[in-house]
Design a protein around this motif. Sequence first.
Motif, PDB file in Angstrom:
ATOM      1  N   ASN A  12       0.888  -1.396   0.027  1.00 59.14           N
ATOM      2  CA  ASN A  12      -0.029   0.054   0.017  1.00 59.14           C
ATOM      3  C   ASN A  12       0.996   1.088   0.056  1.00 59.14           C
ATOM      4  OD1 ASN A  12      -2.503  -1.259   0.263  1.00 59.14           O
ATOM      5  ND2 ASN A  12      -1.718  -2.013   2.357  1.00 59.14           N
ATOM      6  N   GLY A  13       0.506   2.129  -0.834  1.00 62.56           N
ATOM      7  CA  GLY A  13       1.194   3.407  -1.079  1.00 62.56           C
ATOM      8  C   GLY A  13       0.872   4.389   0.068  1.00 62.56           C
ATOM      9  N   THR A  14       1.769   5.537   0.253  1.00 65.30           N
ATOM     10  CA  THR A  14       1.549   6.443   1.238  1.00 65.30           C
ATOM     11  C   THR A  14       0.623   7.635   0.687  1.00 65.30           C
ATOM     12  OG1 THR A  14       3.734   5.923   2.102  1.00 65.30           O
ATOM     13  CG2 THR A  14       2.788   8.371   2.647  1.00 65.30           C
ATOM     14  N   THR A  15      -0.412   7.955   1.154  1.00 68.75           N
ATOM     15  CA  THR A  15      -1.449   8.871   0.803  1.00 68.75           C
ATOM     16  C   THR A  15      -0.948  10.209   1.658  1.00 68.75           C
ATOM     17  OG1 THR A  15      -2.960   8.612   2.653  1.00 68.75           O
ATOM     18  CG2 THR A  15      -3.520   7.429   0.381  1.00 68.75           C
ATOM     19  N   HIS A  16      -1.250  11.329   0.871  1.00 67.07           N
ATOM     20  CA  HIS A  16      -0.651  12.740   1.236  1.00 67.07           C
ATOM     21  C   HIS A  16      -1.859  13.644   1.603  1.00 67.07           C
ATOM     22  CE1 HIS A  16       3.384  11.391   0.412  1.00 67.07           C
ATOM     23  NE2 HIS A  16       2.879  10.755  -0.486  1.00 67.07           N
ATOM     24  N   HIS A  67      -6.478   7.497  -6.728  1.00 67.29           N
ATOM     25  CA  HIS A  67      -5.899   8.511  -6.013  1.00 67.29           C
ATOM     26  C   HIS A  67      -5.298   9.023  -7.461  1.00 67.29           C
ATOM     27  CE1 HIS A  67      -5.932   6.997  -2.149  1.00 67.29           C
ATOM     28  NE2 HIS A  67      -5.697   5.654  -2.671  1.00 67.29           N
ATOM     29  N   VAL A  69      -2.472  11.133  -9.524  1.00 66.54           N
ATOM     30  CA  VAL A  69      -1.061  11.138  -9.390  1.00 66.54           C
ATOM     31  C   VAL A  69      -0.313  11.876 -10.268  1.00 66.54           C
ATOM     32  CG1 VAL A  69      -1.196   8.622  -8.560  1.00 66.54           C
ATOM     33  CG2 VAL A  69      -1.205   9.157 -11.008  1.00 66.54           C
ATOM     34  N   THR A 143      -0.523  15.150  -5.807  1.00 66.11           N
ATOM     35  CA  THR A 143      -0.425  13.644  -5.883  1.00 66.11           C
ATOM     36  C   THR A 143      -0.987  13.016  -4.772  1.00 66.11           C
ATOM     37  OG1 THR A 143       1.591  13.829  -7.428  1.00 66.11           O
ATOM     38  CG2 THR A 143       1.178  11.812  -6.402  1.00 66.11           C
ATOM     39  N   GLY A 144      -1.683  12.123  -4.897  1.00 68.14           N
ATOM     40  CA  GLY A 144      -2.552  11.681  -3.805  1.00 68.14           C
ATOM     41  C   GLY A 144      -1.695  10.164  -3.116  1.00 68.14           C
ATOM     42  N   ILE A 145      -0.896   9.911  -3.851  1.00 68.32           N
ATOM     43  CA  ILE A 145      -0.233   8.608  -3.290  1.00 68.32           C
ATOM     44  C   ILE A 145       0.987   8.438  -3.915  1.00 68.32           C
ATOM     45  CG2 ILE A 145      -1.337   7.249  -5.168  1.00 68.32           C
ATOM     46  CD1 ILE A 145      -1.593   4.944  -3.090  1.00 68.32           C
ATOM     47  N   THR A 146       1.915   7.972  -3.229  1.00 69.03           N
ATOM     48  CA  THR A 146       3.363   7.507  -3.717  1.00 69.03           C
ATOM     49  C   THR A 146       3.742   6.198  -2.943  1.00 69.03           C
ATOM     50  OG1 THR A 146       4.407   8.803  -1.908  1.00 69.03           O
ATOM     51  CG2 THR A 146       4.134   9.928  -3.728  1.00 69.03           C
ATOM     52  N   THR A 151       3.611   5.749  -9.887  1.00 65.69           N
ATOM     53  CA  THR A 151       3.504   7.051  -8.990  1.00 65.69           C
ATOM     54  C   THR A 151       4.850   7.953  -9.032  1.00 65.69           C
ATOM     55  OG1 THR A 151       4.110   6.105  -6.701  1.00 65.69           O
ATOM     56  CG2 THR A 151       1.919   6.380  -7.128  1.00 65.69           C
TER      57      THR A 151
END
Length: 268
Positions: A12-16, A67, A69, A143-146, A151
């Motif tokens: 799972n990515g990191t959301t910001h 998300h 990107v 950007t909503g996720i990395t 991403t």
Amino acid sequence: MTEARGSAGRLNGTTHAGRTPGTPCWVSLMVHGMAATQDFYGALFGWEFQPGPQQLGPYARALLDGHEVAGIGQLPPDRHLPIAWTPYLATDDVNQTAETVRHSGGTVGVGPLDAADAGRLAIASDPTGAVFGIWQASEHLGTGITGVPGTPAWNELLTRDSGSVGKFYQGVFGYELEPVASAGLDYVTLYIDGRPVAGIHGVGSDLPRDRGAHWLTYFEVADTDDAVARVAGLGGRLLKPAHDSPHGRMATVADPEGAVFSLVHKAA
């Protein structure tokens, strides 16, 4: 490339949420063939698209698992600008940041202007001519996720030498500058609050004469060699073959319209 955010090993990515001023918060690409470009990146990264603010013409936001990107927009037919990915750097006041850019030797080519309810933007260039965006978020935070394939992983300025231009970005965005201690390598990492957020790579005479100084965006992939093969199969070009580095396996490619970007599968 020094340190990239996130880890390729996570499921799972990191959301910001909000971004500290100076943090790269978005990447955008303006092209002539918008539909074909969406097809290319959709097949390469698994992106889907939804319409976005169209103050600068037709524009769509790329989505990965819902998300946002990245963004892809349509250049006017009479505009023959370089096709290139542009990073946007966060600010709390785009008008003030644009003025600081001007007073520091840079140029503001577009804006500041409102992008509907999404936020407010300007497009600028540093004293070496490298283009970047400035983003003051409202409804659209960036950007909503990395940290997952597809991403943005890192942004790096390629320029002749890192010295003077590093001071420009430090003066405009307040970065802490940390040169890499390595013989023969001209590289400065930009830090905010102790976090590496971008890099400046002085490449000397290796700087492409036809492009000049420019920002390069790295996108994370699950397998660099597989992604390179898919780029070729989709009509893109390989510019720098896949190779291992202390930061992962990476390659540099171009899309069918010539926009250059890098692929990276980060080291665990």
